[in-house]
Design a protein around this motif. Structure first.
Motif, PDB file in Angstrom:
ATOM      1  N   GLN A 182     -40.451  -1.777 -10.034  1.00 15.08           N
ATOM      2  CA  GLN A 182     -39.904  -0.425  -9.948  1.00 15.08           C
ATOM      3  C   GLN A 182     -39.876   0.258 -11.308  1.00 15.08           C
ATOM      4  N   GLU A 183     -39.756  -0.535 -12.371  1.00 17.66           N
ATOM      5  CA  GLU A 183     -39.676   0.029 -13.715  1.00 17.66           C
ATOM      6  C   GLU A 183     -41.016   0.043 -14.435  1.00 17.66           C
ATOM      7  N   ARG A 184     -42.066  -0.498 -13.807  1.00 16.45           N
ATOM      8  CA  ARG A 184     -43.341  -0.689 -14.503  1.00 16.45           C
ATOM      9  C   ARG A 184     -43.854   0.598 -15.141  1.00 16.45           C
ATOM     10  N   TYR A 185     -43.902   1.669 -14.354  1.00 16.17           N
ATOM     11  CA  TYR A 185     -44.504   2.898 -14.870  1.00 16.17           C
ATOM     12  C   TYR A 185     -43.574   3.612 -15.841  1.00 16.17           C
ATOM     13  N   ILE A 186     -42.256   3.429 -15.690  1.00 15.42           N
ATOM     14  CA  ILE A 186     -41.338   3.932 -16.710  1.00 15.42           C
ATOM     15  C   ILE A 186     -41.590   3.194 -18.020  1.00 15.42           C
ATOM     16  N   PHE A 187     -41.732   1.885 -17.930  1.00 16.40           N
ATOM     17  CA  PHE A 187     -42.023   1.070 -19.115  1.00 16.40           C
ATOM     18  C   PHE A 187     -43.339   1.495 -19.766  1.00 16.40           C
ATOM     19  N   MET A 188     -44.377   1.690 -18.957  1.00 16.15           N
ATOM     20  CA  MET A 188     -45.680   2.065 -19.508  1.00 16.15           C
ATOM     21  C   MET A 188     -45.621   3.434 -20.173  1.00 16.15           C
ATOM     22  N   ARG A 189     -44.880   4.367 -19.563  1.00 14.69           N
ATOM     23  CA  ARG A 189     -44.762   5.701 -20.156  1.00 14.69           C
ATOM     24  C   ARG A 189     -44.024   5.640 -21.489  1.00 14.69           C
ATOM     25  N   GLU A 190     -42.954   4.854 -21.548  1.00 17.04           N
ATOM     26  CA  GLU A 190     -42.130   4.831 -22.745  1.00 17.04           C
ATOM     27  C   GLU A 190     -42.789   4.067 -23.886  1.00 17.04           C
ATOM     28  N   THR A 191     -43.465   2.975 -23.571  1.00 16.39           N
ATOM     29  CA  THR A 191     -44.089   2.186 -24.640  1.00 16.39           C
ATOM     30  C   THR A 191     -45.419   2.769 -25.091  1.00 16.39           C
ATOM     31  N   ALA A 192     -46.037   3.627 -24.271  1.00 17.99           N
ATOM     32  CA  ALA A 192     -47.330   4.211 -24.648  1.00 17.99           C
ATOM     33  C   ALA A 192     -47.203   5.044 -25.910  1.00 17.99           C
ATOM     34  N   TYR A 193     -46.024   5.620 -26.143  1.00 16.13           N
ATOM     35  CA  TYR A 193     -45.824   6.460 -27.320  1.00 16.13           C
ATOM     36  C   TYR A 193     -44.689   5.936 -28.203  1.00 16.13           C
ATOM     37  N   ASN A 194     -44.607   4.583 -28.249  1.00 16.69           N
ATOM     38  CA  ASN A 194     -43.747   3.908 -29.229  1.00 16.69           C
ATOM     39  C   ASN A 194     -42.268   4.257 -29.104  1.00 16.69           C
ATOM     40  N   ALA A 195     -41.777   4.419 -27.876  1.00 15.25           N
ATOM     41  CA  ALA A 195     -40.332   4.611 -27.706  1.00 15.25           C
ATOM     42  C   ALA A 195     -39.588   3.336 -28.092  1.00 15.25           C
ATOM     43  N   TYR A 196     -40.173   2.187 -27.759  1.00 18.18           N
ATOM     44  CA  TYR A 196     -39.599   0.903 -28.160  1.00 18.18           C
ATOM     45  C   TYR A 196     -40.675  -0.160 -28.072  1.00 18.18           C
ATOM     46  N   ARG A 197     -40.384  -1.333 -28.614  1.00 15.79           N
ATOM     47  CA  ARG A 197     -41.336  -2.436 -28.628  1.00 15.79           C
ATOM     48  C   ARG A 197     -41.327  -3.174 -27.284  1.00 15.79           C
ATOM     49  N   ARG A 198     -42.438  -3.749 -26.940  1.00 15.12           N
ATOM     50  CA  ARG A 198     -42.503  -4.546 -25.714  1.00 15.12           C
ATOM     51  C   ARG A 198     -41.616  -5.779 -25.822  1.00 15.12           C
ATOM     52  N   SER A 199     -41.546  -6.355 -27.012  1.00 17.58           N
ATOM     53  CA  SER A 199     -40.692  -7.528 -27.201  1.00 17.58           C
ATOM     54  C   SER A 199     -39.221  -7.170 -26.976  1.00 17.58           C
ATOM     55  N   SER A 200     -38.828  -5.968 -27.366  1.00 11.76           N
ATOM     56  CA  SER A 200     -37.442  -5.543 -27.137  1.00 11.76           C
ATOM     57  C   SER A 200     -37.146  -5.453 -25.655  1.00 11.76           C
ATOM     58  N   TYR A 201     -38.104  -4.967 -24.891  1.00 13.60           N
ATOM     59  CA  TYR A 201     -37.905  -4.864 -23.439  1.00 13.60           C
ATOM     60  C   TYR A 201     -37.761  -6.246 -22.813  1.00 13.60           C
ATOM     61  N   VAL A 202     -38.601  -7.192 -23.237  1.00 17.03           N
ATOM     62  CA  VAL A 202     -38.551  -8.549 -22.670  1.00 17.03           C
ATOM     63  C   VAL A 202     -37.202  -9.203 -22.979  1.00 17.03           C
ATOM     64  N   LEU A 203     -36.735  -9.091 -24.213  1.00 17.36           N
ATOM     65  CA  LEU A 203     -35.455  -9.694 -24.578  1.00 17.36           C
ATOM     66  C   LEU A 203     -34.300  -9.022 -23.839  1.00 17.36           C
ATOM     67  N   SER A 204     -34.333  -7.695 -23.759  1.00 18.39           N
ATOM     68  CA  SER A 204     -33.277  -6.983 -23.036  1.00 18.39           C
ATOM     69  C   SER A 204     -33.276  -7.369 -21.560  1.00 18.39           C
ATOM     70  N   HIS A 205     -34.457  -7.476 -20.976  1.00 18.39           N
ATOM     71  CA  HIS A 205     -34.578  -7.866 -19.568  1.00 18.39           C
ATOM     72  C   HIS A 205     -33.940  -9.229 -19.332  1.00 18.39           C
ATOM     73  N   ALA A 206     -34.125 -10.148 -20.292  1.00 21.36           N
ATOM     74  CA  ALA A 206     -33.539 -11.486 -20.162  1.00 21.36           C
ATOM     75  C   ALA A 206     -32.018 -11.432 -20.325  1.00 21.36           C
ATOM     76  N   PHE A 207     -31.543 -10.684 -21.315  1.00 25.68           N
ATOM     77  CA  PHE A 207     -30.100 -10.606 -21.556  1.00 25.68           C
ATOM     78  C   PHE A 207     -29.361 -10.003 -20.361  1.00 25.68           C
ATOM     79  N   VAL A 208     -29.943  -8.990 -19.763  1.00 30.41           N
ATOM     80  CA  VAL A 208     -29.290  -8.323 -18.629  1.00 30.41           C
ATOM     81  C   VAL A 208     -29.158  -9.264 -17.439  1.00 30.41           C
ATOM     82  N   SER A 209     -30.105 -10.173 -17.274  1.00 27.75           N
ATOM     83  CA  SER A 209     -30.088 -11.064 -16.115  1.00 27.75           C
ATOM     84  C   SER A 209     -29.089 -12.210 -16.259  1.00 27.75           C
ATOM     85  N   LEU A 210     -28.710 -12.564 -17.485  1.00 26.04           N
ATOM     86  CA  LEU A 210     -27.901 -13.761 -17.703  1.00 26.04           C
ATOM     87  C   LEU A 210     -26.511 -13.706 -17.061  1.00 26.04           C
TER      88      LEU A 210
END
Length: 720
Positions: A489-517
């Motif tokens: 559901q977030e894929r295209y939001i992620f692609m839009r935001e990272t395409a123009y350097n809103a944030y790093r992909r590594s930041s998204y992966v770490l945040s995704h893990a922290f939120v799930s814990l």
């Protein structure tokens, strides 16, 4: 039905809006540096609040640096495979054909203008926007795109531009103000005070004309939110929060009524007049919308059939021999004529050739620039110093470091914090999602607890324990399947935001893990507390603690595995099918149905890859590790055999006969099978329970790394 307004807004978001109007010539730099004057500007009045010689010098200093975006001979071809034919082809090359999507497209636009690309469906509008926005893979596109005469590099374009997709990709449970505030946190530098970020958001809300919807959630199919026109303006606002120099939009008026479409384009007009270049595709603009556009390009099957200002349209078609009738929408007439020509024998070839001759007669020398000696990097830095491109000021004031390195506005820990806050806020307003997951775990735990109630230490109890552990551990992984649609559901939001350097992909992966814990911890405790004592498992408090840990590790590993698959598989139903199949294979090779020693050598590798194997072996060792615990005594040796139907006395006589035969005294209380024997029978002899726990946790981190690699190499958001 009334709109849904978020009730749990933080107090600092309730700041009242200042009554002010954004003049078309004002940039964000002026708004931030001259807030007191901005507040005095009346609606529609673009005159500075104070008129003095010093203010005149200030206005000269703050005049936007001119930018001219030119594109020459853009050509884009793709290979299209032919459908399978019954008659075999002579060569493989004949099975594919080349289709031209763009054919020598040229044009230019400058700051303060809106360039609109028009044409029928399939004419190449979106393809041209993608070409200019560098969304076509390098090597596939021929031609040249320049800004102020210099080639536009991909890293530079990422920093100075923004791209608004046709679909409104927004988090449904965030309010308009929260959505824009999170965008500000991503795109504006950490050095900018939060008060000024809030001012930027409030200013942008005024500019977008969505003040009345500021505290209304975006909404989706199940939650009433803002209107379609407001959603589109919020989507635009997200991408212009940092005041980009170049703004690309793919059909921003698609699906909107004429009034909403006019309001959207009117917003874009203000953005252009603030010193930005606005390039958009549009299907069929109304007369009012046409009056806001500065340049038009009509395409037909990838070719340019008209390029010029809206005012020159009547003259162009009159000289072509098809004058525009009075009181008729010029663009509608042009599009109808183009469709009519496309259906004729000669197609639009004549119109294309006429446009080339028209362009030759209308050629003009490039306008003189007030800054003729500035390089592109210097021009961008000068524009930043005058208030454009707010994210650039985080690199040292003039933005040169950002332009040079194509960096990010914030360090990664700020990105992780902001991403985590956004995900938690969006999830907190949808408690039914976690509630459903918790209910599933509790119901499963309740059923298992009542089915396997208070198991004894008999041979049958041992078999029942093995069945309970196998089902319980596999359930942990199957329960994680509901994490599949989260990233989809977030894929295209992620692609839009990272395409123009809103944030790093590594930041998204770490945040995704922290939120799930936190949810995984809660689910683990709920399942463990429901089943441990009800089933009668061994180990006491320490055994319960390890049981909780291995359940949490299983949830973590399963969640990471499903998250990785969501990065590979683009469709929910296909993803569920693959998840269920692979988890079934993991259970098959876990060691419950067939011991490791009995698995064929050519399938043994899958046994060690099974995610269920390690938590299953860990709970077995946690249960059967007590050397003083006995599970088969005396005549119980005959249980689970045909001799188990004999009377107790007959079993004692048989046991006595066996004792005499083997020369060992075996009574009805003699322990014949301990926990160590059961572990050996099950083939659980290679790893300790703590090693199994570490391997399970390690699998979770391994799949998170794979998820990151999928995002790194699989979300380039470019055409081939």
């Amino acid at each position: 039905m009334s709109r849904t307004v978020a009730e749990d807004l933080p107090a600092d978001n309730a700041t009242p809006y200042h009554s002010m109007e954004i003049g078309s010539s004002l940039t964000l730099g002026q708004l931030l540096k001259n807030v007191s004057d901005v507040r005095k500007v009346d609606v529609g009045d673009e005159t500075p609040a104070h008129s003095s010689p010093s203010d005149q010098d200030y206005d000269d200093h703050m005049r936007p640096v001119p930018f001219v975006l030119s594109f020459n001979n853009l050509t884009y071809n793709v290979s299209v495979r032919r459908k399978l034919d019954l008659i075999p082809r002579r060569s493989l090359s004949s099975s594919t054909k080349t289709k031209t999507l763009l054919d020598n497209i040229s044009g230019e636009t400058r700051d303060g203008e809106i360039l609109a690309v028009l044409g029928a469906s399939g004419s190449g509008k979106s393809t041209l926007i993608d070409a200019l926005a560098n969304r076509i893979a390098k090597g596939s596109l021929k031609g040249k795109v320049t800004l102020n005469g210099e080639p536009l590099q991909s890293r530079t374009l990422k920093v100075i531009s923004a791209y608004v997709m046709q679909d409104d990709l927004l988090f449904p449970m965030l309010t308009v103000e929260e959505t824009l505030m999170f965008a500000a946190e991503f795109r504006l530098p950490r050095t900018l005070p939060k008060s000024k970020k809030k001012l930027r958001v409030q200013t942008l809300i005024e500019q977008l004309g969505i003040k009345n919807a500021a505290n209304t959630i975006i909404g989706d199919e199940g939650h009433r939110g803002i209107s379609g026109g407001e959603r589109r303006r919020v989507s635009i606002g997200i991408d212009i929060i940092h005041d980009p120099i170049v703004l690309f939009l793919d059909e921003p008026t698609s699906g909107l009524d004429s009034t909403s479409a006019f309001m959207v384009v009117n917003v874009l007009k203000k953005i252009a007049e603030s010193g930005s270049i606005v390039i958009m595709s549009i299907h069929q603009p109304s007369h009012r919308v046409l009056g806001l556009l500065n340049r038009l390009i009509f395409l037909s099957r990838g070719k340019t059939v008209f390029s010029g200002s809206p005012a020159s349209l009547p003259e162009f078609f009159a000289r072509f021999g098809s004058p525009v009738p009075e009181n008729e929408n010029q663009t509608e007439f042009a599009l109808d004529l183009i469709r009519e020509l496309e259906g004729s024998a000669g197609g639009t070839r004549g119109l294309v050739e006429f446009n080339k001759k028209w362009q030759e007669t209308k050629k003009r020398s490039p306008p003189a620039t007030p800054y003729p000696n500035l390089t592109l990097k210097e021009a961008i830095s000068a524009s930043i110093s005058r208030g454009k491109l707010v994210s650039g000021v985080g690199g040292g004031g003039d933005g040169s470091s950002v332009v040079s390195h194509g960096g990010f506005a914030n360090p990664f820990w700020i990105e992780i914090k902001t991403l985590t806050q956004r995900s938690i806020l969006n999830s907190r307003r949808q408690p039914e999602l976690f509630g459903t997951r918790l209910a599933t775990v509790l119901v499963t735990g309740f059923i298992l607890a009542t089915v396997f109630w208070r198991l004894d230490n008999s041979p049958k109890g041992v078999q029942e324990r093995l069945g309970f552990f196998a089902f319980a551990m596999s359930t942990m992984f199957y329960t994680c399947a509901d994490a599949l649609p989260v990233f989809l559901q977030e894929r295209y939001i992620f692609m839009r935001e990272t395409a123009y350097n809103a944030y790093r992909r590594s930041s998204y992966v770490l945040s995704h893990a922290f939120v799930s814990l936190p949810s995984l911890v809660f689910l683990s405790l709920a399942f463990a507390a429901t089943t441990f004592w009800a089933v009668g498992l061994e180990g006491g408090p320490m055994g319960f603690l390890f049981y909780c840990l291995i359940i949490f590790a299983s949830f973590w590993s399963g969640s990471s595995f499903v998250t990785f698959l969501s990065g590979v598989v683009p469709h929910v139903m296909l993803g569920y099918t693959i998840v269920v199949a692979i988890l079934a294979y993991f259970l098959l090779f876990s060691g419950f149905f067939i011991n490791r020693d009995r698995i064929p050598q050519y399938w043994l590798w899958f046994h060690y890859l099974s995610l269920v194997k390690y938590p299953y072996e860990a709970v077995l060792q946690n249960e059967f590790s007590d050397p003083m615990e006995c599970f088969v005594r005396g005549v119980q040796i005959f249980d689970n055999t045909p001799l188990g139907q004999l009377s107790y006395g007959m079993k004692l006589r048989l046991l006595d006969s066996v004792s005499r035969s083997i020369g060992m005294r075996i009574t009805s209380s003699t322990c014949l099978t301990t926990g160590a024997d059961i572990l050996k029978q099950q083939g659980v002899t290679e790893l300790s329970k703590w090693s199994c726990l570490l391997v399970t946790v390690g699998f979770g981190f391994f799949f998170r790394v794979l998820f990151y690699l999928c995002l790194l190499f699989g979300s380039k958001n470019k055409r081939g």
